[in-house]
Design a protein around this motif. Structure first.
Motif, short mmCIF file in Angstrom:
data_model
loop_
_atom_site.label_atom_id
_atom_site.label_comp_id
_atom_site.label_asym_id
_atom_site.label_seq_id
_atom_site.Cartn_x
_atom_site.Cartn_y
_atom_site.Cartn_z
N ALA A 412 -25.51 -67.25 -28.31
CA ALA A 412 -26.13 -66.64 -29.48
C ALA A 412 -26.04 -67.56 -30.69
O ALA A 412 -27.02 -67.72 -31.45
N VAL A 413 -24.87 -68.18 -30.90
CA VAL A 413 -24.71 -69.09 -32.02
C VAL A 413 -25.61 -70.31 -31.86
O VAL A 413 -26.27 -70.76 -32.81
N ALA A 414 -25.65 -70.87 -30.65
CA ALA A 414 -26.51 -72.03 -30.40
C ALA A 414 -27.98 -71.65 -30.57
O ALA A 414 -28.79 -72.46 -31.06
N LEU A 415 -28.34 -70.44 -30.17
CA LEU A 415 -29.72 -69.99 -30.33
C LEU A 415 -30.10 -69.90 -31.80
O LEU A 415 -31.20 -70.32 -32.21
N VAL A 416 -29.21 -69.36 -32.62
CA VAL A 416 -29.46 -69.30 -34.07
C VAL A 416 -29.62 -70.71 -34.62
O VAL A 416 -30.55 -70.99 -35.40
N ALA A 417 -28.71 -71.61 -34.23
CA ALA A 417 -28.83 -72.99 -34.69
C ALA A 417 -30.16 -73.60 -34.24
O ALA A 417 -30.82 -74.31 -35.02
N ALA A 561 -31.59 -79.92 -28.45
CA ALA A 561 -30.20 -79.93 -27.98
C ALA A 561 -29.55 -78.57 -28.21
O ALA A 561 -28.81 -78.06 -27.35
N ALA A 562 -29.82 -77.96 -29.38
CA ALA A 562 -29.25 -76.65 -29.67
C ALA A 562 -29.80 -75.59 -28.73
O ALA A 562 -29.05 -74.75 -28.19
N LEU A 563 -31.11 -75.61 -28.50
CA LEU A 563 -31.72 -74.62 -27.62
C LEU A 563 -31.29 -74.82 -26.17
O LEU A 563 -31.09 -73.84 -25.43
N ALA A 564 -31.12 -76.08 -25.77
CA ALA A 564 -30.64 -76.35 -24.41
C ALA A 564 -29.21 -75.84 -24.24
O ALA A 564 -28.84 -75.31 -23.19
N THR A 565 -28.40 -76.00 -25.29
CA THR A 565 -27.04 -75.47 -25.23
C THR A 565 -27.06 -73.95 -25.09
O THR A 565 -26.28 -73.38 -24.31
N ALA A 566 -27.96 -73.29 -25.83
CA ALA A 566 -28.07 -71.84 -25.72
C ALA A 566 -28.45 -71.43 -24.31
O ALA A 566 -27.89 -70.48 -23.74
#
Length: 782
Positions: A412-417, A561-566
């Motif tokens: 969720a945090v990575a998705l927001v980022a 990178a952020a979305l891939a982490t999410a």
């Protein structure tokens, strides 16, 4: 000047440092290692307290049960053995009342006194000893009771305190908070009021949070900040809880008006809350250690100070929040000056950006308008993530939080980022980095002012990131140095991280992923505050390059990178968090038998019933009347076989007209074993209920004056409950009619016709109505 690879490497260092600071901020919230049974006598030991948890939560012990009687006996013996004057208050409490209805209960409160040497008042240590009907209540609230028992043991091993300490272990908290009400209403030790430390749970793990206080809490907050070893508290949590309809025993004493104090609970691990899984082995002993450390330290602090300084409301509330193991605290009178300063400084920044040509006013206004997009999309994206998880794994539908929520929270945090960074990547060349970052700071300043007006204790969430962000931006713009700019973004981002990262970490378990949009809003604020640091990662086209493609790819890599982490964290969550015997799908099911019509139903309040529950339901089926825990909400139902279960017996003791009132006295007696509640509903056609007494206790006035009165009485004695009603109106002249509808409730669906035991990976949901059996009948009284 185009950003070089070296500057992007410096940006990566800045972002990694901020991520490390965020991790430190979250780790600083975590409970300590539990102390062993060989810890010094004057210190709190989770191992010693855990032995009490194992004994208290050995079985389900709902109020009024024989199991709870055994718990009461153990508590009395333990406290008496520690040298305290211990008594059991037998009383009837009444709470959660309104026009035409009230909740009441027969209670056994355990009250013990540790006398002080020169009392200036009374310090009350409070927890509840009853469990829910669906589980043994190891966390809720055997952990709280055990923490207090071990704290009192440590107190008796040390010097005598100045003030009297009164241990209040209440009954029927789960049913109706009636034990606390009975104590406040009729116990002699409550008459003078005092300071209350209440300990609770709404989960099985996580840091204990001091989440609620009495009004005018500045002196109490200072006492907490100076004494508590684990300083996890938030004035924003206080603001949120005051606005919610949730209650604990602490709420009852605050409403009484003679008490001040603090309320503490641990809230992570909500999947096990109120379920059969709330067993001792699931309780985090580190959490128990933290709760006990704080309870013992605060008891010593308040037990030795002049309670006259804290047993009434101070002139103002304090603002406070955790920062790297400490508690930042300042008076509430600072809230508006700080918010005003943020507003003035952000206007100064807008002027400086315009004057220096970094961002014309129209572009700053455009950046401000566009910054509203991620503020909306960030929370919506997290809500969409939960909806997607429910679609993939329908068992989540009725859960507040998954059993193993860690990977999902990171997702969720990575998705927001990812949402914020994608928005920024798409607009930074068109609008400009300065305009977008400036617009984000305008929003933070506006939110600081809005929160100062609506929830002053929460204004810090926006005001400190806004102040730090504006000052950092001014330094960066006025110096024109990339090095200084990078350091300024690190410093400003660091302030935002230490303020907002703990909030995100605490509010995800507080609200659950099912309501993850709220903590996602805080995460979005943090991501916007970090835009100057993120800017260092983006590449502008190099004039020596024939094509802008490489720089665009480099810039696109940041949000990707952020979305891939999410995505990776989501997949990890689905792999790790599977349902099994110890992590079951929750199922809420009720059996209802109406003796008046000779029919029965299965019913549930699950909004999206799971496969097991759905097998008992039929589309379009409805219950014919209201039942305990099933009114004022959507109920799905299905036909059931009629069981041979008797309704409660109604015996009319007297019925006469005295003056202008009709006086009716009845006894309602359960005819089934282990009945835990009785509902007595008197309906008057042509009159009103003007007075009533049940089990010797007057029904609260607010419940009277209606044409009907519904009393739900918890923990009824085997020989029944005496109820008296005084009626006014035409019914006293022989006109109209009176009827009495009675319902009893017991727990356990085993043995009912048509009931199939749940599969191993399905269990009763954490609900007061799970596995409830209700039998109703109506008696006309003429």
């Amino acid at each position: 000047m185009p950003a070089s690879r070296s500057s992007r490497r410096a940006g990566l260092v800045v972002v990694l440092l901020l991520l490390g600071l965020a991790a430190w901020s979250v780790v600083a919230l975590q409970p300590p290692a539990p102390a062993g049974a060989d810890a010094p006598a004057q210190e709190f030991s989770a191992a010693r307290a855990y032995a009490q948890v194992q004994a208290i939560a050995a079985e389900t012990h709902v109020a009024g049960s024989e199991a709870d009687d055994r718990v009461v006996d153990r508590l009395v013996a333990t406290l008496t053995g520690l040298g305290l004057d211990t008594r059991v208050q037998h009383a009837v409490g009444a709470w959660q009342y309104g026009p035409g209805h009230t909740e009441m209960a027969r209670v056994q409160n355990v009250v013990a006194v540790l006398p002080g040497s020169a009392p200036t008042g009374r310090l009350f240590l409070m927890a509840h000893h009853d469990s829910v009907e669906t589980g043994p209540g190891a966390a809720d609230d055997a952990a709280g009771v055990s923490a207090l028992l071990e704290s009192v043991r440590a107190l008796t091993a040390g010097p005598q305190l100045r003030n009297d300490v009164v241990v209040v272990l209440t009954d029927a908290e789960e049913a109706c908070l009636c034990g606390a009400e009975a104590f406040a209403d009729s116990h002699p030790l409550a008459s003078g009021g005092g300071v209350v430390l209440n300990v609770e749970a709404r989960g099985t793990t996580g840091p204990p949070i001091m989440f609620e206080t009495s009004l005018g809490n500045v002196d109490l907050a200072k006492a907490f900040a100076s004494a508590a070893p684990h300083k996890i508290a938030s004035s924003f949590a206080v603001e949120v809880y005051r606005a919610l309809p949730n209650d604990t025993d602490f709420s009852v004493l605050l409403a009484d008006g003679r008490f001040t104090g603090m309320n503490t609970a641990f809230i992570d691990g909500a999947a096990g809350y109120h379920t059969p899984q709330d067993r001792p082995e699931r309780l985090d002993q580190g959490t128990l250690q933290a709760m006990g450390d704080n309870a013992l330290s605060l008891a010593r602090e308040l037990g030795n100070r002049d309670l006259g300084t804290v047993d009434g409301p101070a002139a103002e509330d304090a603002t406070y929040f955790p920062v790297l193991g400490a508690l930042a605290l300042y008076p509430g009178s600072w809230v508006w000056p700080l918010a005003a300063a943020a507003g003035v400084l952000v206007l100064l920044l807008v002027w400086v950006l315009r004057r220096r040509g970094d961002s014309p006013l129209r572009w700053t206004l455009a950046g401000t308008a566009l910054a509203a997009v991620p503020l909306v999309l960030g929370p919506l994206a997290v809500h969409g993530l939960w909806s997607a998880l429910v679609a993939v794994r329908p068992g989540y539908a009725s859960m507040l939080d998954p059993w193993r929520p860690g990977p999902y929270r990171l997702a969720a945090v990575a998705l927001v980022a990812g949402v914020v960074l994608l928005w920024y990547a798409l607009l930074r060349r068109r609008i400009g980095p300065a305009s977008l970052a400036g617009g984000a700071l305008v929003w933070l300043a506006v939110l600081a002012v809005v929160l100062a007006a609506l929830a002053p204790g929460g204004s810090y969430l926006a005001v400190w990131p806004a102040l730090a962000g504006v000052l950092g931006a001014l330094v960066a713009v006025l110096t024109g140095s990339r090095v200084v700019g990078a350091l300024a973004s690190l410093a400003a981002g660091g302030v935002a991280v230490v303020v907002l990262a703990p909030t995100v970490a605490l509010f995800f378990p507080a609200l659950g992923l099912s309501r993850g949009a709220a903590p996602a809003a805080a995460a979005t604020m943090l991501a916007l505050a970090l835009l100057p640091a993120f800017e260092l990662l983006f590449a502008d086209p190099d004039p020596r390059e024939k094509s802008a493609g490489p720089s665009r790819l480099a810039s696109a890599a940041v949000p990707v990178a952020a979305l891939a982490t999410a995505a990776a964290c989501t997949v990890a969550g689905l792999s790790v968090d599977t349902f099994d015997e110890t992590h079951p799908v929750p199922s809420q099911l009720v059996y209802v038998l109406d003796k008046d019509v000779g029919a029965a139903w299965w019913a549930t309040t699950e909004v999206r019933p799971g496969a097991y529950t759905a097998g008992y339901l039929r589309e379009g089926e409805e219950l014919p009347a209201e039942y305990p825990y099933l009114h004022d909400r959507k109920v799905l139902a299905g036909p059931a076989d009629v069981a041979e279960l008797p309704a409660p017996e109604v015996t009319v003791a007297s019925d006469s007209v005295i003056g202008s009132r009709r006086e009716i006295s009845v006894r309602v007696t359960p005819r089934r074993a282990d009945v835990r509640l009785l509902t007595i509903e008197l309906t008057v056609d042509g009159g009103t209920v003007v007075a009533s007494r049940v089990a010797g206790r007057a029904v609260p006035d607010r419940a009277l004056g209606q044409h009907s009165l519904r009393i739900t009485f918890h923990a009824p004695p085997d020989d029944g409950v005496q109820a008296r009603f005084s009626l006014g109106g035409d019914v006293t002249a022989g006109k109209g009619s009176v009827s009495l509808r009675v319902i009893d409730g017991s727990d356990g669906l085993e043995g009912l016709p048509g009931f199939t035991p749940r599969p191993d990976d399905v269990d009763a949901a954490g609900s007061h109505s799970s596995d409830l059996v209700l039998v109703s009948a109506t008696t006309p009284l003429g």
